[in-house]
Write a protein that holds these residues in place. Structure first.
Motif, PDB file in Angstrom:
ATOM      1  N   LEU A   6       0.811  -1.212   0.000  1.00 44.33           N
ATOM      2  CA  LEU A   6       0.000   0.000   0.000  1.00 44.33           C
ATOM      3  C   LEU A   6       0.848   1.267   0.000  1.00 44.33           C
ATOM      4  N   LEU A   7       1.914   1.309   0.798  1.00 51.60           N
ATOM      5  CA  LEU A   7       2.694   2.531   0.945  1.00 51.60           C
ATOM      6  C   LEU A   7       3.907   2.545   0.032  1.00 51.60           C
ATOM      7  N   THR A  34      -9.927  -2.089   1.651  1.00 53.86           N
ATOM      8  CA  THR A  34      -8.708  -1.836   2.427  1.00 53.86           C
ATOM      9  C   THR A  34      -8.550  -2.824   3.578  1.00 53.86           C
ATOM     10  N   ASN A  35      -9.655  -3.140   4.252  1.00 52.00           N
ATOM     11  CA  ASN A  35      -9.613  -4.086   5.362  1.00 52.00           C
ATOM     12  C   ASN A  35      -9.140  -5.465   4.886  1.00 52.00           C
ATOM     13  N   CYS A  36      -9.685  -5.911   3.748  1.00 47.09           N
ATOM     14  CA  CYS A  36      -9.310  -7.210   3.200  1.00 47.09           C
ATOM     15  C   CYS A  36      -7.855  -7.203   2.734  1.00 47.09           C
ATOM     16  N   GLN A  41      -2.279  -9.021   3.418  1.00 50.86           N
ATOM     17  CA  GLN A  41      -0.862  -8.763   3.667  1.00 50.86           C
ATOM     18  C   GLN A  41      -0.378  -9.525   4.896  1.00 50.86           C
ATOM     19  N   ASN A  42      -1.185  -9.520   5.959  1.00 46.33           N
ATOM     20  CA  ASN A  42      -0.790 -10.219   7.180  1.00 46.33           C
ATOM     21  C   ASN A  42      -0.693 -11.732   6.974  1.00 46.33           C
ATOM     22  N   ILE A  43      -1.583 -12.282   6.169  1.00 48.31           N
ATOM     23  CA  ILE A  43      -1.530 -13.718   5.888  1.00 48.31           C
ATOM     24  C   ILE A  43      -0.177 -14.093   5.292  1.00 48.31           C
ATOM     25  N   PHE A  44       0.295 -13.286   4.352  1.00 47.49           N
ATOM     26  CA  PHE A  44       1.503 -13.647   3.635  1.00 47.49           C
ATOM     27  C   PHE A  44       2.785 -13.190   4.316  1.00 47.49           C
ATOM     28  N   GLU A  45       2.618 -12.630   5.511  1.00 48.32           N
ATOM     29  CA  GLU A  45       3.771 -12.471   6.398  1.00 48.32           C
ATOM     30  C   GLU A  45       3.698 -13.495   7.528  1.00 48.32           C
ATOM     31  N   LEU A  46       2.663 -14.372   7.478  1.00 47.46           N
ATOM     32  CA  LEU A  46       2.374 -15.363   8.517  1.00 47.46           C
ATOM     33  C   LEU A  46       2.037 -14.715   9.866  1.00 47.46           C
ATOM     34  N   LYS A  47       1.397 -13.558   9.791  1.00 47.66           N
ATOM     35  CA  LYS A  47       0.816 -12.923  10.979  1.00 47.66           C
ATOM     36  C   LYS A  47      -0.669 -13.294  10.996  1.00 47.66           C
ATOM     37  N   LEU A  48      -0.918 -14.560  11.295  1.00 46.89           N
ATOM     38  CA  LEU A  48      -2.253 -15.112  11.069  1.00 46.89           C
ATOM     39  C   LEU A  48      -3.284 -14.606  12.067  1.00 46.89           C
ATOM     40  N   ASN A  49      -2.899 -14.357  13.310  1.00 44.74           N
ATOM     41  CA  ASN A  49      -3.880 -13.841  14.281  1.00 44.74           C
ATOM     42  C   ASN A  49      -4.354 -12.445  13.890  1.00 44.74           C
ATOM     43  N   ILE A  55     -10.238 -10.064   9.307  1.00 47.04           N
ATOM     44  CA  ILE A  55     -11.286 -10.769   8.555  1.00 47.04           C
ATOM     45  C   ILE A  55     -12.586 -10.803   9.362  1.00 47.04           C
ATOM     46  N   ALA A  56     -12.469 -11.030  10.673  1.00 45.09           N
ATOM     47  CA  ALA A  56     -13.666 -11.041  11.524  1.00 45.09           C
ATOM     48  C   ALA A  56     -14.358  -9.681  11.509  1.00 45.09           C
ATOM     49  N   ALA A  57     -13.567  -8.610  11.527  1.00 42.22           N
ATOM     50  CA  ALA A  57     -14.149  -7.256  11.474  1.00 42.22           C
ATOM     51  C   ALA A  57     -14.848  -7.025  10.147  1.00 42.22           C
ATOM     52  N   GLU A  58     -14.228  -7.470   9.069  1.00 37.79           N
ATOM     53  CA  GLU A  58     -14.837  -7.317   7.738  1.00 37.79           C
ATOM     54  C   GLU A  58     -16.135  -8.121   7.636  1.00 37.79           C
ATOM     55  N   LYS A  59     -16.125  -9.314   8.215  1.00 42.53           N
ATOM     56  CA  LYS A  59     -17.307 -10.182   8.162  1.00 42.53           C
ATOM     57  C   LYS A  59     -18.489  -9.541   8.902  1.00 42.53           C
ATOM     58  N   LYS A  60     -18.161  -8.836   9.973  1.00 41.42           N
ATOM     59  CA  LYS A  60     -19.212  -8.175  10.756  1.00 41.42           C
ATOM     60  C   LYS A  60     -19.796  -6.983   9.996  1.00 41.42           C
ATOM     61  N   ILE A  61     -18.914  -6.230   9.327  1.00 36.65           N
ATOM     62  CA  ILE A  61     -19.360  -5.033   8.602  1.00 36.65           C
ATOM     63  C   ILE A  61     -20.026  -5.401   7.284  1.00 36.65           C
ATOM     64  N   HIS A  62     -19.418  -6.365   6.555  1.00 37.63           N
ATOM     65  CA  HIS A  62     -19.918  -6.754   5.233  1.00 37.63           C
ATOM     66  C   HIS A  62     -20.084  -8.279   5.182  1.00 37.63           C
ATOM     67  N   PRO A  63     -21.131  -8.811   5.782  1.00 41.55           N
ATOM     68  CA  PRO A  63     -21.291 -10.277   5.879  1.00 41.55           C
ATOM     69  C   PRO A  63     -21.432 -10.978   4.532  1.00 41.55           C
ATOM     70  N   ASN A  64     -21.784 -10.245   3.480  1.00 40.93           N
ATOM     71  CA  ASN A  64     -21.977 -10.875   2.173  1.00 40.93           C
ATOM     72  C   ASN A  64     -20.769 -10.729   1.244  1.00 40.93           C
ATOM     73  N   ASN A  65     -19.674 -10.193   1.766  1.00 45.93           N
ATOM     74  CA  ASN A  65     -18.470 -10.032   0.942  1.00 45.93           C
ATOM     75  C   ASN A  65     -17.789 -11.390   0.772  1.00 45.93           C
TER      76      ASN A  65
END
Length: 501
Positions: A6-7, A34-36, A41-49, A55-65
């Motif tokens: 992004l930067l 942006t959230n996704c 990015q975190n997945i591919f640095e293995l920052k899985l938590n 992802i949980a925040a995105e699911k709450k805001i946009h459950p149909n994404n």
């Protein structure tokens, strides 16, 4: 295996944003917002938590994404890759159909509609294959291949299709004869190694100059795996280092793959340095395999501090793979240090512990049930694997075949000399060594003679002596009833294909 920059790359990000805006006109349900992107990015640095939280925040805001189940699957895949836990695989596997159901109800006009379904199938097939469930693997690969072929017809400009198609072509192109290959053949899938390599090479070269640049990492990581493990290409190290140079060192996934390719291709010092400098901290997913890999690399330079790395792996590992092989390497250290009591106990643990899903564990069990290796031959073997060819020759320089009592050790002596001379470009010496290994060992159950025939074929192939290369590859195929028969026969058949035999 991709990282949204992004930067650091605002122009690329601008193009990427335009691309997704264009692809999402018909529906907001494949919304790589942006959230996704941050989760990705975190997945591919293995920052899985951190990725899970986003992802949980995105699911709450946009459950149909439908990008959400797509990303959730990546998290599960890398979690299982780092843990290699069969019980965790069985716990998470039902998520596959739930995610596919959500995506299949979404916008069919998006290039992500078929692509996401294909990727999910590929990821579960790759993970399932680590535990031997080959019938389902065949079905998932067939499904993914069909989805990607259809998506290529519908969206010929959607270059990401080439990642999965390149992987499928390459892997299926070298698949040994057996249940999985025959099952896939019934689906009409055969694969082509060179076609797969060409797809991935083209993507790795061109993605940085396109709107698909954020998917560069996935392409490079897939390509590195195919070059090193599938194609066993002599260019695996050089291309991996070239293409991974762009990827930040904050990626633990980069560290893993770079060290793995280095260790597999005789660049041991680079592998050790990479692993020693790997990013650490609670933000990263625990990855016990990296300690195992450090143990392999250190022992391949006869550094017995490898013992601590293997022991740490065995203490922290909750998975099913590499356990037998770790104990076997600990047994080798005991042998080389003259600790005979410890040697017997560790050989017993090699036989009793772990599982035999992975080829390395199957081979470890075979070796544990074989006579204790000769120390000098073992040193030469390890040094060859580490890329220390001159040192390996030095180890054997004061001995001759007659010094070894058993036919196994005589055969291995000739074979080890052959591999070392071969690696140093001493073709005439290598050919003589290999021929001696065949003469002494062609009727034994050990792999040395058959593998020597393959290596002779490769030397003659490089010399453009097609007749002798063909004869040698066929000789390797004709040898039966030895260790590693399927893989060696497959390697010989690949050689025949290359020379048109």
């Amino acid at each position: 295996m991709h990282q949204i920059k992004l930067l650091r790359l605002p122009i690329s990000y601008f193009l990427f944003s335009i691309f997704f805006l264009f692809s999402n006109n018909a529906s907001a349900n494949f919304d790589f917002n942006t959230n996704c992107q941050k989760a990705y990015q975190n997945i591919f640095e293995l920052k899985l938590n951190a990725a899970r939280q986003l992802i949980a925040a995105e699911k709450k805001i946009h459950p149909n994404n439908s990008i959400v189940p797509f990303l959730e699957n990546y998290v599960d895949y890398y979690y299982l890759l780092t843990t290699e836990s069969k019980s965790e695989f069985e716990r998470l596997e039902p998520n596959k159909e739930v995610r596919l159901d959500q995506i299949s109800d979404d916008d069919k006009s998006s290039p992500y509609y078929l692509y996401a379904q294909a990727q999910i199938n590929i990821q579960w097939a790759l993970m399932r294959g680590r535990f031997g469930s080959y019938l389902t693997v065949a079905r998932e690969i067939n499904r993914a291949n069909s989805l990607l072929q259809e998506n290529t017809k519908k969206f010929p400009g959607f270059h990401l299709n080439g990642i999965g198609l390149g992987l499928i072509n390459a892997v299926l192109g070298v698949l040994p004869d057996g249940f999985l290959k025959s099952t896939l053949s019934t689906f009409g899938i055969k694969g082509n190694l060179q076609a797969g390599l060409n797809m991935l090479d083209k993507l790795a070269e061109n993605l940085p100059k396109s709107a698909y640049e954020p998917f560069y990492e996935e392409t490079v990581f897939t390509y590195a795996y195919v070059l090193s493990d599938v194609a066993k290409s002599p260019s695996a190290y050089a291309k991996t280092m070239k293409y991974m140079a762009r990827i930040p060192d904050t990626s633990l996934l980069k560290c893993y793959l770079q060290a793995y390719v280095c260790a597999r291709n005789g660049h041991t010092d680079v592998a050790i340095t990479t692993l020693a400098n790997r990013p650490t901290g609670a933000v990263y997913q625990p990855f016990p395999y990296l300690d195992y890999l450090m143990g392999i690399a250190k022992l391949n330079k006869l550094d017995y501090s490898a013992e601590a790395s293997f022991e740490k792996f065995l203490q922290t590992n909750k998975g099913v793979n590499n356990i037998k092989d770790a104990y076997l390497h600990l047994a080798w250290i005991a042998l080389l240090k003259g600790e005979n009591n410890n040697l017997s106990a560790l050989i017993a643990k090699t036989k009793a512990s772990g599982f035999i899903f992975a080829e390395r564990d199957k081979q470890a069990l075979n070796e544990a049930n074989s006579p204790t290796p000769n120390k000098e031959l073992l040193k030469a073997r390890l040094l060859f694997d580490g890329g220390y060819f001159a040192k390996g020759l030095d180890v054997l320089s004061d001995s001759k075949a007659e010094d070894y009592a058993s036919a196994k050790d005589k055969t291995e002596y000739h074979y080890r000399l052959g591999r070392l001379n071969d690696a140093l470009g001493k073709d005439d010496m290598a050919l003589m060594n290999y021929q001696n290994a065949i003469t002494v060992g062609k009727s034994l159950k050990y792999y040395f003679a058959a593998k020597s025939a393959v290596q002779i074929g490769i030397i003659y192939e490089a010399k453009k002596n097609t007749q002798k290369a063909k004869s040698s590859f066929n000789l390797a195929i004709s040898m039966k009833g030895h260790e590693q028969e399927n893989s060696i026969e497959n390697e010989a058949k690949q050689g025949l294909r290359r020379i048109g035999g």
